[in-house]
Design a protein around this motif. Structure first.
Motif, mmCIF file in Angstrom:
data_model
loop_
_atom_site.group_PDB
_atom_site.id
_atom_site.type_symbol
_atom_site.label_atom_id
_atom_site.label_comp_id
_atom_site.label_asym_id
_atom_site.label_seq_id
_atom_site.Cartn_x
_atom_site.Cartn_y
_atom_site.Cartn_z
ATOM 1 N N VAL A 169 38.442 46.216 29.603
ATOM 2 C CA VAL A 169 37.824 46.266 30.924
ATOM 3 C C VAL A 169 38.887 46.146 32.015
ATOM 4 C CG1 VAL A 169 37.296 43.833 31.330
ATOM 5 C CG2 VAL A 169 35.733 45.571 32.107
ATOM 6 N N ALA A 170 39.918 45.347 31.767
ATOM 7 C CA ALA A 170 40.981 45.198 32.772
ATOM 8 C C ALA A 170 41.750 46.512 32.938
ATOM 9 C CB ALA A 170 41.934 44.078 32.360
ATOM 10 N N MET A 171 42.025 47.194 31.804
ATOM 11 C CA MET A 171 42.739 48.464 31.896
ATOM 12 C C MET A 171 41.871 49.530 32.557
ATOM 13 S SD MET A 171 44.759 48.544 28.285
ATOM 14 C CE MET A 171 45.431 50.167 28.545
ATOM 15 N N ALA A 172 40.571 49.512 32.247
ATOM 16 C CA ALA A 172 39.653 50.463 32.885
ATOM 17 C C ALA A 172 39.644 50.229 34.382
ATOM 18 C CB ALA A 172 38.250 50.297 32.303
ATOM 19 N N ASN A 173 39.618 48.960 34.768
ATOM 20 C CA ASN A 173 39.601 48.635 36.188
ATOM 21 C C ASN A 173 40.907 49.040 36.870
ATOM 22 O OD1 ASN A 173 40.252 46.071 38.296
ATOM 23 N ND2 ASN A 173 38.318 47.172 38.542
ATOM 24 N N ALA A 174 42.030 48.813 36.188
ATOM 25 C CA ALA A 174 43.326 49.152 36.784
ATOM 26 C C ALA A 174 43.474 50.671 36.923
ATOM 27 C CB ALA A 174 44.451 48.582 35.923
ATOM 28 N N ALA A 175 42.947 51.419 35.934
ATOM 29 C CA ALA A 175 43.113 52.870 35.965
ATOM 30 C C ALA A 175 42.102 53.538 36.892
ATOM 31 C CB ALA A 175 42.978 53.426 34.545
ATOM 32 N N PHE A 176 40.874 53.040 36.887
ATOM 33 C CA PHE A 176 39.825 53.654 37.711
ATOM 34 C C PHE A 176 39.179 52.591 38.587
ATOM 35 C CE2 PHE A 176 39.831 55.591 33.422
ATOM 36 C CZ PHE A 176 40.332 56.843 33.755
ATOM 37 N N ILE A 234 46.399 48.999 22.367
ATOM 38 C CA ILE A 234 45.902 49.735 23.534
ATOM 39 C C ILE A 234 46.712 49.426 24.790
ATOM 40 C CG2 ILE A 234 43.544 49.918 22.640
ATOM 41 C CD1 ILE A 234 42.794 47.850 24.817
ATOM 42 N N SER A 235 47.311 48.225 24.854
ATOM 43 C CA SER A 235 48.038 47.880 26.087
ATOM 44 C C SER A 235 49.534 48.151 25.948
ATOM 45 C CB SER A 235 47.825 46.404 26.420
ATOM 46 O OG SER A 235 48.439 45.609 25.419
ATOM 47 N N GLY A 236 49.995 48.425 24.720
ATOM 48 C CA GLY A 236 51.429 48.585 24.501
ATOM 49 C C GLY A 236 52.189 47.294 24.766
ATOM 50 N N GLY A 237 51.508 46.150 24.689
ATOM 51 C CA GLY A 237 52.162 44.864 24.914
ATOM 52 C C GLY A 237 52.298 44.502 26.383
ATOM 53 N N ALA A 238 51.853 45.425 27.264
ATOM 54 C CA ALA A 238 52.006 45.159 28.704
ATOM 55 C C ALA A 238 50.874 44.270 29.207
ATOM 56 C CB ALA A 238 52.020 46.467 29.468
ATOM 57 N N TRP A 239 51.130 43.587 30.336
ATOM 58 C CA TRP A 239 50.091 42.770 30.962
ATOM 59 C C TRP A 239 49.358 43.597 32.006
ATOM 60 C CZ3 TRP A 239 52.674 37.440 32.462
ATOM 61 C CH2 TRP A 239 53.123 36.830 31.279
ATOM 62 N N VAL A 240 48.118 43.226 32.261
ATOM 63 C CA VAL A 240 47.439 43.713 33.467
ATOM 64 C C VAL A 240 47.365 42.503 34.394
ATOM 65 C CG1 VAL A 240 45.360 44.741 34.420
ATOM 66 C CG2 VAL A 240 46.090 45.339 32.102
ATOM 67 N N MET A 248 44.408 44.689 39.430
ATOM 68 C CA MET A 248 42.945 44.621 39.383
ATOM 69 C C MET A 248 42.388 44.814 40.786
ATOM 70 S SD MET A 248 42.490 41.337 36.899
ATOM 71 C CE MET A 248 43.465 41.159 35.415
ATOM 72 N N SER A 249 41.175 45.399 40.859
ATOM 73 C CA SER A 249 40.590 45.619 42.178
ATOM 74 C C SER A 249 40.029 44.294 42.706
ATOM 75 C CB SER A 249 39.490 46.670 42.080
ATOM 76 O OG SER A 249 38.385 46.142 41.388
ATOM 77 N N PRO A 250 39.978 44.132 44.044
ATOM 78 C CA PRO A 250 39.508 42.866 44.631
ATOM 79 C C PRO A 250 38.086 42.512 44.187
ATOM 80 C CG PRO A 250 40.486 44.284 46.311
ATOM 81 C CD PRO A 250 40.432 45.090 45.056
#
Lengths: 331, 322
Positions: free
Chosen positions: B77-84, B136-142, B147-149
């Motif tokens: 959900v965090a990656m979805a939020n960051a991407a879209f 799915i994250s490649g070890g990276a943090w979100v 993240m959107s406000p």
């Protein structure tokens, strides 16, 4: 979690050669050979005496715990606190080091603390009649918590060279001390479980503790001894691990309890108790060592390896069940 | 009056009040309603997870994969939020619940169709789900900047004097309470826990009921994934690592029998709250954070011992009689 509907008698009651060939252990051997061949094709650095020797460091310490845990699980109990026992042993060894203790004292402290922690679990389970999964969730936090209290955010370093030998030394050319110790312990546990009255009692308790009690087995005493054994093996593993790393941190061996249980379950020990063999556990430990080492050679990160070990656990256990279901459908 | 004190919920409630009073002696502000609400809000996620775990434990299973499920659905959900960032947050929350429920269904199917013991299945998926987070994250943090406000603010915003996070816990607790006490499914959870053989004869499909318990636990883990990520505003592989045992500990303290069939929504909530109060109280009265783990371990053992005494007096044999 003793589910009546899923409970079966052990398959190994009859012992024809056919049952031997089709046993769980031979399935595991096949898996191990498959992974070994895959490894040697995947990396040119794999088939080499030194890297094969390195491989053994991947599993020996956890497998030592798995040996004792196998007996415990066969008897229908479980110990989730083993990794925390390692942390506490390692911490108190470090503390002894600060007071100038030398190698023999350090080893004695590690092993003794493990034994004390194990007997503490054993007393709680047998005296208070509590499920061991519940007791050891508590002692898991308790033991590691004490390690945190003693150490804080510090770490102990500066173990003497003679102590490091336990984790880094070689007995004969490339055969490490850890591997030899594991071999000796595996033989001891094999004899203990499969050739002695004590082992027979362990199986009896796992199959039906009440029936065992009525046939004259001192159930609680056997249980207590098994918890002590698991604590003792954790203490020995703590000595090896601390010597290999050369340092003590309170977060040492985090998550090892689940890895040791994975080895035991993959080795064909029924999590419901009453069935299993040491040979299976030894092969399972070897498989996990092979998988993690092979993936390591391919530069797969540790966390991704866990997908493979977790998947292997489920697939290997699901395969015979699927096979049996298909056979039943055809009949 | 006497029968009232037979309920372990009452004793647990009294224990929580006692801890609060003891802390108040050292730190008077602890008993103020606003501070207590903060503690409640802090414990919301654990309370929800404990309810999901309770449903599974009632059916004589256990779900060790809840924390990994939380981390994976949170990362998705965090990656979805960051991407879209334009996707509305309620939709993301729904997605989280669905993803979590799907993971729960995977556990449930293996337990139902292949009859593999739950502890083995979830031991495997515990490591699989956690590894997937890395894949799915490649070890990276979100992190917070990505993240959107809206994503971050939703559960912080105050509604009727309580943060939305607390409302989530209250709504989930109410739903699970209704499920457990007013529906055939809830009754089936208890029935197969108390006696699976008898449950079969009364027409309950034991495997399917276990499956639903896992789906429920998964859905709650998924929801908790969003709440955890937006609360601590960081999604990483390490999120909630090792938390599965805290969840089980909350259940155990709350009097949910690990042998199945015994446990109440109120008990599980109070068990989680007890851990929350203890963990919040320690820093307040100046106990070093390094003591926290040992003290909660000792608290778990103490609660378990007291619980066991209560159960034995009823003459009930649990897990073993020898």
């Amino acid at each position: 979690m003793t589910d009546i509907t899923t409970r079966r008698l052990p398959d190994r009651l009859g012992s024809s050669w056919k049952a031997g060939v089709l046993s769980w252990e031979s399935l595991l051997v096949l898996v191990a050979i498959g992974i070994f061949i895959a490894n040697s094709f995947a990396s040119p650095y794999f088939l080499n005496a030194w890297s094969l020797s390195d491989l053994t460091f991947n599993f020996t310490e956890k497998a030592l715990i798995a040996l004792a845990m196998a007996l415990l699980i066969i008897a229908g109990e479980i110990d989730l606190s083993v990794a925390s026992i390692i942390a506490l042993c390692s911490t108190l060894m470090g503390l002894a080091l600060q007071f100038g203790a030398d190698t023999p004292v350090l080893v004695a402290v590690g092993v003794a603390v493990g034994l004390v922690c194990g007997s503490f679990n054993g007393v709680l389970v047998t005296r208070l009649k509590l499920p061991s999964i519940v007791v050891t969730i508590g002692t898991m936090s308790l033991f590691r918590g004490i390690a945190f209290i003693v150490l804080g955010d510090q770490s102990y370093k500066g173990y003497p060279a003679s102590f490091s030998w336990f984790g880094q030394g070689y007995v004969w050319w490339v055969i490490s001390f850890e591997l030899v110790l594991f071999g000796v312990c595996a033989v001891i546990f094999y004899v203990l479980l499969h050739k002695t009255n004590f082992g027979r009692r362990v199986f009896a308790i796992g199959n039906n503790a009440t029936a065992a009690q009525f046939s004259g087995v001192r159930v609680d005493r056997v249980r207590f001894i098994l918890f002590c054994l698991t604590g003792l093996m954790s203490g020995i593993a703590a000595v090896l691990l601390t010597a290999r790393l050369g340092s003590t941190r309170p977060s040492i061996a985090q998550g090892w309890e689940l890895e040791a249980i994975t080895m035991v379950v993959l080795g064909g020990v029924s999590i419901l108790g009453g069935a299993g063999s040491i040979l299976g556990v030894v092969i399972a430990a070897l498989i996990i060592g092979l998988v993690t080492f092979g993936l390591g050679l391919l530069n797969v990160p540790g966390i991704v390896m866990s997908i493979f070990t977790g998947g292997l656990l489920i697939v290997v256990i699901a395969l015979p069940i699927l096979y049996r279901m298909m056979k039943e459908r055809r009949a | 009056m006497k029968s009232l004190f037979k309920h372990r919920e009452i004793w647990l409630g009294l224990a929580i009040v006692a801890v609060i009073l003891a802390v108040t002696l050292r730190f008077p502000r602890f008993a103020e309603p606003s501070f207590l609400l903060t503690v409640f809000n802090d414990t919301s996620i654990l309370m929800m997870l404990a309810l999901g775990q309770m449903a599974v434990i009632l059916t004589r299973c256990i779900d060790l994969s809840m924390a990994s499920n939380l981390a994976l659905s949170g990362m998705i959900v965090a990656m979805a939020n960051a991407a879209f960032p334009f996707i509305p947050v309620p939709l993301l929350i729904l997605g989280c619940v669905v993803v979590g429920a799907a993971m729960g269904a995977f556990n449930g199917l293996l337990v139902w169709k292949l009859n593999i013991p739950a502890i083995v299945v979830t031991l495997g998926t515990l490591t699989i789900f956690r590894g997937m987070v890395f894949v799915i994250s490649g070890g990276a943090w979100v992190n917070a900047a990505q993240m959107s406000p809206d994503f971050i603010q939703l559960q912080r915003s105050v509604f009727l004097g309580l943060p939305v996070l607390s409302w989530f816990a209250i709504v989930v607790a109410a739903l699970v309470y209704v499920l457990m006490t007013r529906t055939p499914l809830g009754r089936a959870f208890y029935a197969i826990g108390v006696n699976p053989t008898a449950a079969v004869y009364t027409g309950i499909d034991v495997g399917k009921t276990k499956f639903y318990a896992f789906v429920l636990a998964g859905a709650i883990s998924g929801l908790a994934g969003y709440l955890w990520i937006s609360r601590y505003v960081i999604a990483s592989v390490e999120v909630a690592s090792g938390y599965e045992l805290n969840i089980i500990a909350a259940c155990v303290i709350g009097g949910v029998s690990i042998a199945g069939g015994i446990g109440t929504v109120g008990g599980a909530l109070l068990g989680a709250l007890f851990l929350g109060v203890v963990n919040n109280a320690l820093p307040v009265i100046g106990v070093s954070p390094f003591w926290q783990m040992a003290i909660s371990g000792a608290a778990i053992l103490l609660a378990v011992v007291l619980n066991a005494r209560g159960e034995r007096s009823k003459g009930r044999v649990i897990l073993r009689g020898a």
